[in-house]
Design a protein around this motif. Structure first.
Motif, PDB file in Angstrom:
ATOM      1  N   PRO A   1      76.580  32.454 -90.827  1.00 37.79           N
ATOM      2  CA  PRO A   1      77.284  31.184 -91.094  1.00 37.79           C
ATOM      3  C   PRO A   1      77.889  31.125 -92.485  1.00 37.79           C
ATOM      4  CG  PRO A   1      75.147  30.784 -90.073  1.00 37.79           C
ATOM      5  CD  PRO A   1      75.170  32.228 -90.444  1.00 37.79           C
ATOM      6  N   GLN A   2      78.987  30.355 -92.595  1.00 35.45           N
ATOM      7  CA  GLN A   2      79.710  30.259 -93.853  1.00 35.45           C
ATOM      8  C   GLN A   2      79.973  28.797 -94.228  1.00 35.45           C
ATOM      9  OE1 GLN A   2      80.602  32.895 -95.769  1.00 35.45           O
ATOM     10  NE2 GLN A   2      79.632  34.299 -94.301  1.00 35.45           N
ATOM     11  N   LEU A   3      79.564  28.420 -95.432  1.00 32.93           N
ATOM     12  CA  LEU A   3      79.888  27.117 -95.990  1.00 32.93           C
ATOM     13  C   LEU A   3      81.039  27.271 -96.978  1.00 32.93           C
ATOM     14  CD1 LEU A   3      76.297  25.737 -96.731  1.00 32.93           C
ATOM     15  CD2 LEU A   3      77.698  25.366 -94.695  1.00 32.93           C
ATOM     16  N   ALA A   4      81.629  26.160 -97.375  1.00 33.62           N
ATOM     17  CA  ALA A   4      82.728  26.180 -98.333  1.00 33.62           C
ATOM     18  C   ALA A   4      82.416  25.245 -99.500  1.00 33.62           C
ATOM     19  CB  ALA A   4      84.036  25.765 -97.666  1.00 33.62           C
ATOM     20  N   ASP A   5      82.707  25.709-100.704  1.00 31.09           N
ATOM     21  CA  ASP A   5      82.526  24.914-101.912  1.00 31.09           C
ATOM     22  C   ASP A   5      83.740  25.152-102.813  1.00 31.09           C
ATOM     23  OD1 ASP A   5      81.630  23.447-104.046  1.00 31.09           O
ATOM     24  OD2 ASP A   5      79.882  24.708-104.486  1.00 31.09           O
TER      25      ASP A   5
ATOM     26  N   LEU B   1      72.770  18.715-101.832  1.00 34.90           N
ATOM     27  CA  LEU B   1      74.219  18.778-101.947  1.00 34.90           C
ATOM     28  C   LEU B   1      74.792  19.157-100.583  1.00 34.90           C
ATOM     29  CD1 LEU B   1      76.858  18.857-103.653  1.00 34.90           C
ATOM     30  CD2 LEU B   1      76.386  21.301-104.004  1.00 34.90           C
ATOM     31  N   SER B   2      75.640  18.300-100.041  1.00 33.47           N
ATOM     32  CA  SER B   2      76.232  18.554 -98.734  1.00 33.47           C
ATOM     33  C   SER B   2      77.505  19.383 -98.902  1.00 33.47           C
ATOM     34  CB  SER B   2      76.546  17.233 -98.027  1.00 33.47           C
ATOM     35  OG  SER B   2      77.106  17.477 -96.748  1.00 33.47           O
ATOM     36  N   LEU B   3      77.563  20.509 -98.208  1.00 34.96           N
ATOM     37  CA  LEU B   3      78.736  21.381 -98.243  1.00 34.96           C
ATOM     38  C   LEU B   3      79.317  21.497 -96.846  1.00 34.96           C
ATOM     39  CD1 LEU B   3      77.514  24.307-100.550  1.00 34.96           C
ATOM     40  CD2 LEU B   3      78.979  22.360-101.159  1.00 34.96           C
ATOM     41  N   PRO B   4      80.643  21.481 -96.719  1.00 33.49           N
ATOM     42  CA  PRO B   4      81.269  21.593 -95.398  1.00 33.49           C
ATOM     43  C   PRO B   4      81.198  23.011 -94.862  1.00 33.49           C
ATOM     44  CG  PRO B   4      82.951  21.578 -97.098  1.00 33.49           C
ATOM     45  CD  PRO B   4      81.639  21.331 -97.797  1.00 33.49           C
TER      46      PRO B   4
END
Length: 211
Positions: free
Chosen positions: A147-151, A70-73
């Motif tokens: 680091p931080q991803l967004a969902d 699953l690709s997350l920005p």
């Protein structure tokens, strides 16, 4: 809330007793996907004022019992990350700007990262949150650097083998081989972390690492 049997069901019951927040933020009404953008010029400027490290995509192929492909920005701009390509040992902190317990525990994750980051990676996922600017401000004020991803639409929740995520905060543990499921049990805990020592104990228990 979706009912699940076994360890996951027990964990859900425990999180309610612990006073964790519902997965639904207070300003989202009714069904439907959010169109919030997590990468804009304004958000990039805001991220630049923080010390949050850049997101680093993994290079490995998804594994059995590992996280889903699953690709997350990246929150506030940067490279997207396929979480199925990540390898541990790693702790993934699921949080949101509207979650009070999340706000309290972010500095604890940062202290853990500063102390053990070279041995155990830490990654944040801003989940079910349509206020990316508020999330970045909270991360900044908490001193977060990992680091931080967004969902924003909680696509991670319920995407096998990840079970439903009925509340925040939550912790995902990923071992060195990229496994998330051990002996049939997802390594996902719904719990507010109260101290670095508590997180250290969980990492040693779940990942078999001596810190």
């Amino acid at each position: 809330m979706i009912r699940r049997r076994g360890a996951v069901a027990l964990a859900v019951g425990a999180l309610l007793l612990a006073g964790c927040s519902s997965i639904s933020p207070p300003d989202i009404k009714g069904p439907g996907r959010s169109n919030v953008k997590v990468d804009t010029p304004e958000l990039r400027d805001l991220k630049a004022s923080t010390k949050i490290e850049e997101c680093t995509p993994g290079t490995a192929a998804p594994v059995e019992d590992g996280l889903p492909s699953l690709s997350l920005p990246c929150l506030g701009g940067g490279e997207s990350v396929d979480i199925g390509a990540l390898r541990g040992p790693m702790v993934i902190n699921l949080w949101a700007s509207w979650c009070g317990p999340c706000e309290r525990e972010l500095p604890i994750y940062q202290k853990f990262y500063a102390k053990h980051g070279e041995k155990v990676a830490v990654l944040g996922v801003d989940l079910q949150d349509n206020r990316p600017a508020a999330a970045l401000e909270l991360a900044k004020n908490s001193g977060v650097t990992y680091p931080q991803l967004a969902d924003p639409n909680s696509d991670l929740a319920g995407k096998k083998p990840i079970p439903a995520i009925p509340a925040l905060p939550a912790i995902i543990f990923v071992d060195a081989d990229g496994r998330f499921v051990v002996d049939g049990v997802p390594q996902l805990i719904f719990r507010e972390i109260k101290s670095v020592a508590e997180l250290e104990d969980l990492v040693e228990e779940r990942l078999g690492i001596e810190l």
